[in-house]
Write a protein that holds these residues in place. Sequence first.
Motif, PDB file in Angstrom:
ATOM      1  N   PHE A 180       0.826  -1.197   0.000  1.00  0.00           N
ATOM      2  CA  PHE A 180       0.000   0.000   0.000  1.00  0.00           C
ATOM      3  C   PHE A 180       0.869   1.260   0.000  1.00  0.00           C
ATOM      4  N   VAL A 181       1.871   1.297   0.861  1.00  0.00           N
ATOM      5  CA  VAL A 181       2.755   2.466   0.934  1.00  0.00           C
ATOM      6  C   VAL A 181       3.569   2.596  -0.352  1.00  0.00           C
ATOM      7  N   GLU A 182       3.992   1.469  -0.926  1.00  0.00           N
ATOM      8  CA  GLU A 182       4.736   1.509  -2.187  1.00  0.00           C
ATOM      9  C   GLU A 182       3.869   2.069  -3.315  1.00  0.00           C
ATOM     10  N   GLN A 183       2.600   1.680  -3.375  1.00  0.00           N
ATOM     11  CA  GLN A 183       1.695   2.211  -4.404  1.00  0.00           C
ATOM     12  C   GLN A 183       1.527   3.720  -4.250  1.00  0.00           C
ATOM     13  N   GLU A 184       1.415   4.192  -3.006  1.00  0.00           N
ATOM     14  CA  GLU A 184       1.343   5.637  -2.780  1.00  0.00           C
ATOM     15  C   GLU A 184       2.615   6.322  -3.242  1.00  0.00           C
ATOM     16  N   TRP A 185       3.751   5.699  -2.988  1.00  0.00           N
ATOM     17  CA  TRP A 185       5.061   6.216  -3.380  1.00  0.00           C
ATOM     18  C   TRP A 185       5.131   6.387  -4.902  1.00  0.00           C
ATOM     19  N   VAL A 186       4.651   5.383  -5.627  1.00  0.00           N
ATOM     20  CA  VAL A 186       4.669   5.436  -7.092  1.00  0.00           C
ATOM     21  C   VAL A 186       3.689   6.495  -7.607  1.00  0.00           C
ATOM     22  N   LYS A 187       2.518   6.623  -6.986  1.00  0.00           N
ATOM     23  CA  LYS A 187       1.545   7.639  -7.403  1.00  0.00           C
ATOM     24  C   LYS A 187       2.077   9.053  -7.235  1.00  0.00           C
ATOM     25  N   GLN A 188       3.039   9.233  -6.333  1.00  0.00           N
ATOM     26  CA  GLN A 188       3.639  10.544  -6.121  1.00  0.00           C
ATOM     27  C   GLN A 188       4.718  10.851  -7.157  1.00  0.00           C
ATOM     28  N   GLY A 189       4.902   9.947  -8.112  1.00  0.00           N
ATOM     29  CA  GLY A 189       5.850  10.186  -9.196  1.00  0.00           C
ATOM     30  C   GLY A 189       7.210   9.561  -8.995  1.00  0.00           C
ATOM     31  N   ASN A 190       7.352   8.699  -8.032  1.00  0.00           N
ATOM     32  CA  ASN A 190       8.624   8.036  -7.765  1.00  0.00           C
ATOM     33  C   ASN A 190       8.695   6.712  -8.512  1.00  0.00           C
ATOM     34  N   VAL A 191       9.892   6.179  -8.609  1.00  0.00           N
ATOM     35  CA  VAL A 191      10.118   4.915  -9.304  1.00  0.00           C
ATOM     36  C   VAL A 191      10.009   3.769  -8.298  1.00  0.00           C
ATOM     37  N   ALA A 192       9.239   2.753  -8.647  1.00  0.00           N
ATOM     38  CA  ALA A 192       9.000   1.636  -7.745  1.00  0.00           C
ATOM     39  C   ALA A 192      10.295   0.918  -7.368  1.00  0.00           C
TER      40      ALA A 192
END
Length: 123
Positions: free
Chosen positions: A57-69
């Motif tokens: 869940f936190v990783e998906q939020e991280w990616v939605k903020q424009g970061n690379v998974a």
Amino acid sequence: KVWSQRGQRKTVSGKRGRGRVNVMGGLRYHDRQRQCYFIDQGNSESFYAQLVNLNQFVEQEWVKQGNVAATFQVQGPKILLVLDNASYHKKQAMRAEIEAMLPNIELYFLPAYSPDYNLIELV
């Protein structure tokens, strides 16, 4: 008792044969985002599975903020979990697996016999 939006009633489903529903949940401090997982039984395997869900869940939020998974484990946010002293939270094999597979998650434990620090005890 459960938390819900003001003015809305929350229904709790699940296996309630013994009059009990097992919930693992948490509250993110800065924006009050809640995560709740209904589980069959509280044990180290279900605890680890819910940590994996939380990490995703936190990783998906991280990616939605424009970061690379791919950079999540190195540069992503730390997930600090404050836990009570349930035996399955402290199992050494489980803690080693969490450290190896979920490096963004850090576990902190409340002092023993201190329910006044554990706000979920009020629920």
